[in-house]
Enzyme design. Structure first.
Site, PDB file in Angstrom:
ATOM      1  N   TYR A  48      33.903  15.199  31.739  1.00  0.00           N
ATOM      2  CA  TYR A  48      33.351  16.556  31.715  1.00  0.00           C
ATOM      3  C   TYR A  48      33.012  16.992  33.133  1.00  0.00           C
ATOM      4  O   TYR A  48      32.367  16.262  33.879  1.00  0.00           O
ATOM      5  CB  TYR A  48      32.090  16.623  30.848  1.00  0.00           C
ATOM      6  N   ASP A  76      32.715  12.813  40.348  1.00  0.00           N
ATOM      7  CA  ASP A  76      31.767  13.807  39.849  1.00  0.00           C
ATOM      8  C   ASP A  76      30.489  13.058  39.479  1.00  0.00           C
ATOM      9  O   ASP A  76      30.396  12.438  38.421  1.00  0.00           O
ATOM     10  CB  ASP A  76      32.367  14.534  38.640  1.00  0.00           C
ATOM     11  N   LYS A 132      22.256  18.645  38.836  1.00  0.00           N
ATOM     12  CA  LYS A 132      21.142  18.059  38.095  1.00  0.00           C
ATOM     13  C   LYS A 132      20.005  17.563  39.010  1.00  0.00           C
ATOM     14  O   LYS A 132      19.291  18.365  39.577  1.00  0.00           O
ATOM     15  CB  LYS A 132      21.680  16.993  37.132  1.00  0.00           C
TER      16      LYS A 132
HETATM   17  C1  LIG Z   1      26.332  18.578  33.742  1.00  0.00           C
HETATM   18  C2  LIG Z   1      27.632  18.216  34.364  1.00  0.00           C
HETATM   19  C3  LIG Z   1      28.467  19.164  34.965  1.00  0.00           C
HETATM   20  C4  LIG Z   1      28.180  20.627  34.917  1.00  0.00           C
HETATM   21  O1  LIG Z   1      27.005  20.972  35.572  1.00  0.00           O
HETATM   22  P1  LIG Z   1      26.321  22.397  35.231  1.00  0.00           P
HETATM   23  O2  LIG Z   1      25.155  22.447  36.159  1.00  0.00           O
HETATM   24  O3  LIG Z   1      25.954  22.323  33.790  1.00  0.00           O
HETATM   25  O4  LIG Z   1      27.337  23.433  35.510  1.00  0.00           O
HETATM   26  C5  LIG Z   1      29.597  18.727  35.628  1.00  0.00           C
HETATM   27  N1  LIG Z   1      29.915  17.426  35.671  1.00  0.00           N
HETATM   28  C6  LIG Z   1      29.156  16.482  35.086  1.00  0.00           C
HETATM   29  C7  LIG Z   1      29.542  15.045  35.194  1.00  0.00           C
HETATM   30  C8  LIG Z   1      27.987  16.844  34.397  1.00  0.00           C
HETATM   31  O5  LIG Z   1      27.251  15.907  33.801  1.00  0.00           O
END
Ligand SMILES: *Cc1c(COP(=O)(O)O)cnc(C)c1O
Length: 450
Positions: free
Chosen positions: A142, A234, A263
């Site tokens: 994701y 990521d 985050k």
């Molecule tokens: C939460 C998340 C995203 C997206 O971040 P947002 O601040 O919700 O746009 C992208 N990559 C990973 C691995 C995530 O956990």
């Protein structure tokens, strides 16, 4: 437990907000509880019900709901100095310096406003830097709500996973199964010269928590190096959560070219960031030609919260505490399900945990050994008695009893005052505000609900 207020609020919300929520995961069944306030490791809903919270904002809240004093002081002082300017401030430099000091892959950082924005910019950067279009992603990975990574299917058959995305986006995206070294190797044999980057979470953390098998991340490092592609980790969710301040890349000893953050790095405020070697990051405008810009990027309140958040973690026993409680929870849950619900897998590492309702698994053999392994965090070791049953790919998790989680288990836990993420896929988190008593209460609830 009464939910009259939440129900009424949801009713109002449904008229003015699509689906009643501003992020789809929040729409729990039959309706979400609306939160009035946080209190340490707890949240209190609109009807006054109190829950031990393991959602933790879906990842950002390393300290739970009470900001450490230096964080709240810095936030207030930056907010009252005028929240933002459209000109640079010292605090952006301080946070960028902090990240560069602690994260192995990072020399420079560009701050943005969400994890999505970070991965969008990282993909553009990789394409601009390499002059290539294709990106390889993991099935079940994701990267936020971005056109290039919202795909489904396999290497030869990627299609957009949402209406509204032209199929031409998916033409440039190659999804492969996580932990499958041969699959990604075949993709590079065929398309090596067209691949700009492999973009992966070091741990699939939005699909049940899938740990990399030994050597997999190293393999990605070697392959991308051999073919002149970039390796992008990521770390929006694992950053400053797994492996402490060095992030998951430090824990696994694999250094990517580019890292995305979000985050935790914003201390509870909207944030994203792209970090990496200077030579690559300087492709971003205005140093280079790859366009990147944002009205709110490097917002002083967010930067101050992030800087003080991470500084506090550097100076206190934060990771020791959350990792210890994470281990206690995983060990405790492993013990409980061993007797009561053998069709399960306890997954997680550091302060992340989840129980996956695996279909058709058999009870474990040697209890002691398994317990230790799951408690310390899954290492995907072949020698482990559970190895075959630990999920290896996103598909393994998708194959679990996802309905059982949402319709029964989540509700049962909520009724016992435990707030878990509402589906089988999203990770759960222990914060610095959680206590041993919270863990005991939580394990009691698991015992009854499983
Ligand atoms: C939460 C998340 C995203 C997206 O971040 P947002 O601040 O919700 O746009 C992208 N990559 C990973 C691995 C995530 O956990």
């Amino acid at each position: 437990m009464r939910h009259d207020e939440s129900r009424a609020l949801y009713d109002r919300a449904l008229s003015v907000i699509p689906g009643g929520v501003n992020s789809s995961v929040r729409a729990t069944r039959p309706y979400p509880f609306f939160i009035e306030r946080g209190d340490g490791a707890h949240v209190v809903d609109a009807d006054g019900n109190r829950y031990i919270d393991y959602v933790m904002g879906y990842g950002p809240l390393l300290y739970g709901h009470d900001l450490p004093e230096p964080v709240s002081a810095a936030v207030q002082s930056h907010a009252s100095a005028g929240p933002m300017y459209g000109a640079p401030t010292e605090i952006e430099v301080e946070l960028a310096e902090f990240v560069a000091r602690h994260v192995p892959s990072v020399e420079m950082t560009r701050f943005v406003n969400s994890g999505t924005e970070a991965t969008v910019s990282a993909v553009r950067l990789a394409r601009g830097y390499t002059g290539r279009d294709k990106i390889v992603v993991m099935q079940g990975g994701y990267h936020g709500a971005q056109e290039s990574t919202l795909v489904e299917g396999g290497p030869e058959s990627a299609t957009p996973s949402s209406p509204g995305i032209p199929s031409s986006f998916a033409e440039h995206t190659i999804p492969v199964p996580f932990n499958d070294a041969d699959a990604v190797e075949r993709v590079f044999e065929e398309h090596g010269a067209e691949i700009a980057a492999v973009l992966t979470e070091p741990i699939l953390a939005n699909t049940g928590i899938v740990l990399p098998v030994d050597g997999y991340l190293d393999h990605l490092r070697d392959l991308t190096d051999d073919h002149g592609a970039l390796l992008i980790f990521d770390e929006v969710i694992t950053g400053f959560r797994v492996g402490g301040l060095q992030c998951a890349q430090g824990k696994f000893g694999v250094t990517p070219d580019v890292t995305t953050f979000g985050k935790i790095v914003g201390g509870g405020f909207p944030v994203g960031a792209i970090g990496g070697r200077a030579e690559i990051l300087e492709e971003f405008t205005p140093a280079g030609d790859v366009f990147q810009s944002g009205t709110f990027s490097g917002h002083p309140v967010t930067m101050a919260a992030g800087y003080e958040y991470l500084t506090y973690a550097a100076e206190n026993d934060v990771y020791e505490h959350v990792d210890r409680l994470g281990r206690r929870l995983r060990e405790g849950i492993t013990d409980i399900v061993e007797d009561q619900a053998p069709s399960y897998t306890v997954v997680g590492t550091d302060s992340m945990f989840k129980t996956i309702f695996t279909r058709g698994s058999t009870p474990a053999g040697d209890g002691d050994d398994d317990r230790t392994v799951c408690g310390g965090g899954c290492r995907q070791r072949e020698s482990c008695a559970r190895y075959d049953r630990c999920p290896k790919t996103g598909a393994d998790v998708a194959d679990a009893e996802t309905e059982r989680w949402e319709r029964i288990f989540w509700q049962e836990m909520k009724d016992r005052g435990i707030f878990l993420t509402a589906n089988q896929f999203e990770s759960q988190f222990v914060s610095y505000a959680h206590t041993d008593e919270d863990i005991e209460e939580t394990l009691e609830a698991y015992k009854e609900a499983l």
